[in-house]
Design a protein around this motif. Sequence first.
Motif, mmCIF file in Angstrom:
data_model
loop_
_atom_site.group_PDB
_atom_site.id
_atom_site.type_symbol
_atom_site.label_atom_id
_atom_site.label_comp_id
_atom_site.label_asym_id
_atom_site.label_seq_id
_atom_site.Cartn_x
_atom_site.Cartn_y
_atom_site.Cartn_z
ATOM 1 N N MET A 110 14.762 -2.794 9.423
ATOM 2 C CA MET A 110 13.747 -3.503 9.139
ATOM 3 C C MET A 110 12.572 -2.796 8.673
ATOM 4 O O MET A 110 12.195 -1.706 8.983
ATOM 5 C CB MET A 110 13.490 -4.565 10.159
ATOM 6 N N ALA A 111 12.075 -3.404 7.289
ATOM 7 C CA ALA A 111 10.975 -2.704 6.513
ATOM 8 C C ALA A 111 9.677 -2.642 7.365
ATOM 9 O O ALA A 111 9.483 -3.705 8.282
ATOM 10 C CB ALA A 111 10.672 -3.211 5.089
ATOM 11 N N GLN A 112 9.054 -1.847 7.580
ATOM 12 C CA GLN A 112 7.754 -1.774 8.325
ATOM 13 C C GLN A 112 6.555 -1.699 7.532
ATOM 14 O O GLN A 112 6.149 -1.128 6.658
ATOM 15 C CB GLN A 112 7.751 -0.438 9.293
ATOM 16 N N PHE A 113 5.666 -3.058 7.495
ATOM 17 C CA PHE A 113 4.473 -3.226 6.829
ATOM 18 C C PHE A 113 3.229 -2.548 7.501
ATOM 19 O O PHE A 113 3.063 -3.213 8.730
ATOM 20 C CB PHE A 113 4.456 -4.689 6.533
ATOM 21 N N ARG A 114 2.719 -1.881 7.056
ATOM 22 C CA ARG A 114 1.116 -1.440 7.582
ATOM 23 C C ARG A 114 0.101 -1.198 6.714
ATOM 24 O O ARG A 114 0.295 -0.857 5.473
ATOM 25 C CB ARG A 114 1.343 -0.339 8.455
ATOM 26 N N MET A 115 -1.071 -1.413 6.938
ATOM 27 C CA MET A 115 -2.361 -1.140 6.258
ATOM 28 C C MET A 115 -2.866 0.245 5.912
ATOM 29 O O MET A 115 -2.833 0.722 7.217
ATOM 30 C CB MET A 115 -3.307 -2.300 6.260
ATOM 31 N N GLN A 116 -3.199 0.616 4.910
ATOM 32 C CA GLN A 116 -3.860 1.796 5.110
ATOM 33 C C GLN A 116 -5.493 1.537 4.194
ATOM 34 O O GLN A 116 -5.276 1.647 2.938
ATOM 35 C CB GLN A 116 -3.029 2.931 4.340
ATOM 36 N N GLY A 117 -6.477 1.407 5.012
ATOM 37 C CA GLY A 117 -7.482 0.628 4.518
ATOM 38 C C GLY A 117 -7.240 -0.855 4.286
ATOM 39 O O GLY A 117 -6.289 -1.328 4.909
ATOM 40 N N SER A 118 -8.119 -1.348 3.506
ATOM 41 C CA SER A 118 -7.851 -2.947 3.219
ATOM 42 C C SER A 118 -7.085 -3.151 1.989
ATOM 43 O O SER A 118 -6.930 -4.290 1.765
ATOM 44 C CB SER A 118 -9.304 -3.484 3.621
ATOM 45 N N ARG A 119 -7.126 -2.187 1.291
ATOM 46 C CA ARG A 119 -6.571 -2.419 -0.314
ATOM 47 C C ARG A 119 -5.269 -1.790 -0.594
ATOM 48 O O ARG A 119 -5.091 -1.816 -1.565
ATOM 49 C CB ARG A 119 -7.639 -2.066 -1.244
ATOM 50 N N VAL A 120 -4.576 -1.054 0.452
ATOM 51 C CA VAL A 120 -3.422 -0.322 0.029
ATOM 52 C C VAL A 120 -2.360 -0.741 1.013
ATOM 53 O O VAL A 120 -2.728 -0.443 2.393
ATOM 54 C CB VAL A 120 -3.480 1.139 0.011
ATOM 55 N N ASP A 125 7.353 1.297 5.253
ATOM 56 C CA ASP A 125 8.349 2.386 5.638
ATOM 57 C C ASP A 125 9.580 1.577 5.526
ATOM 58 O O ASP A 125 9.961 0.620 6.054
ATOM 59 C CB ASP A 125 8.054 2.726 7.101
ATOM 60 N N LEU A 126 10.451 2.492 4.567
ATOM 61 C CA LEU A 126 11.924 1.720 4.595
ATOM 62 C C LEU A 126 12.903 2.872 5.116
ATOM 63 O O LEU A 126 12.592 4.103 5.058
ATOM 64 C CB LEU A 126 12.207 1.716 3.053
ATOM 65 N N ALA A 127 14.017 2.313 5.731
ATOM 66 C CA ALA A 127 15.100 2.983 6.379
ATOM 67 C C ALA A 127 16.314 2.461 5.663
ATOM 68 O O ALA A 127 17.229 1.983 6.643
ATOM 69 C CB ALA A 127 14.961 3.058 7.755
ATOM 70 N N GLY A 128 16.428 2.492 4.291
ATOM 71 C CA GLY A 128 17.667 2.206 3.673
ATOM 72 C C GLY A 128 17.492 0.512 3.345
ATOM 73 O O GLY A 128 18.532 0.091 2.696
ATOM 74 N N ASP A 129 16.761 -0.043 3.732
ATOM 75 C CA ASP A 129 16.668 -1.431 3.496
ATOM 76 C C ASP A 129 15.734 -1.730 2.225
ATOM 77 O O ASP A 129 15.337 -0.681 1.504
ATOM 78 C CB ASP A 129 15.980 -2.260 4.671
ATOM 79 N N SER A 130 15.043 -2.821 1.991
ATOM 80 C CA SER A 130 14.636 -3.175 0.801
ATOM 81 C C SER A 130 13.320 -4.140 0.629
ATOM 82 O O SER A 130 13.265 -4.796 1.813
ATOM 83 C CB SER A 130 15.401 -3.492 -0.551
ATOM 84 N N VAL A 131 12.565 -4.088 -0.180
ATOM 85 C CA VAL A 131 11.380 -5.197 -0.205
ATOM 86 C C VAL A 131 11.329 -5.565 -1.837
ATOM 87 O O VAL A 131 11.746 -4.783 -2.691
ATOM 88 C CB VAL A 131 9.997 -4.792 0.215
#
Length: 212
Positions: free
Chosen positions: A1-11, A15-21
Amino acid sequence: MAQFRMQGSRVLAVDLAGDSVKARNGSMVAYDGQMTFKRMTGGGEGLRGLVTRRITGEKMTVMEVQGQGTCWFAERATEINLVRLSGERLHVEASNLLCTEATLRTGTEFTGLRGASEGHGLFTTKVEGQGWAAVTSDGPAVILRVAPGLPLRVDPGAYVAHTGNLKQSFRTDVTWRALVGETGGESFQIEFEGDGLVYVQPSERRTFAGDA
C-alpha cells in the motif's frame, strides 16, 4: 500500500513498494528508487475518466506512477490536504485533485447550477473507496463541520471539497449586500445540509457568481 506523508505543507511524499498512484500530470518534483511514469489517456475508470470532459470543456491529464522508492509531488506551491477515505465519498473540484491511491475509484458527478456558479461547468469529481487522496487549496484549507439542523453556506469561489452525507443547494441572498450598497459573489452561496465536512480555502476563485 502506498504511504502518503507531508513534507512541509506544500509537498507530498509518497512511498511506493511496487504499487502505484494516480497523480496530476507534471506534478512530480523529485523521486528516488526505480519509478515508471505513464501518461493516461482516454476514458474509463478511475482518473482516466477525467482526462477529457468534452461536455464541459474541462481537461485534466493524469499519470500513473509505479515502482519502488519515494516520489514527491507539488502543484504551483499550493497547500496540500490529505484526506483518508474509509468507504465514504469525497467530492472535489478536478482542479484541486492532486493524487490518489490506486485503490480509489474516481468518476464524475452532475452538479448543475452549483457547478456553473463556481465556473467549473456542470460536473465535478467524486472519489470513493479505501485509501488516501491529496487535495490542493489556495492557502491552508479550513475544515468546517456540518451537523443535522445546522446548515452551512459557502461562497462558491472558496469551496474546495466535501465528504459525508450532505445535501447541496444553490442559494441567493442579496438583502444584506443591498443594505450596504454592495453587490458581489457573496450574494450567491452553496448551502450544505446533513452530516459531513466541507473544505474551504482562504481565497476566492473568479466565478460566475462573483460577476453577478
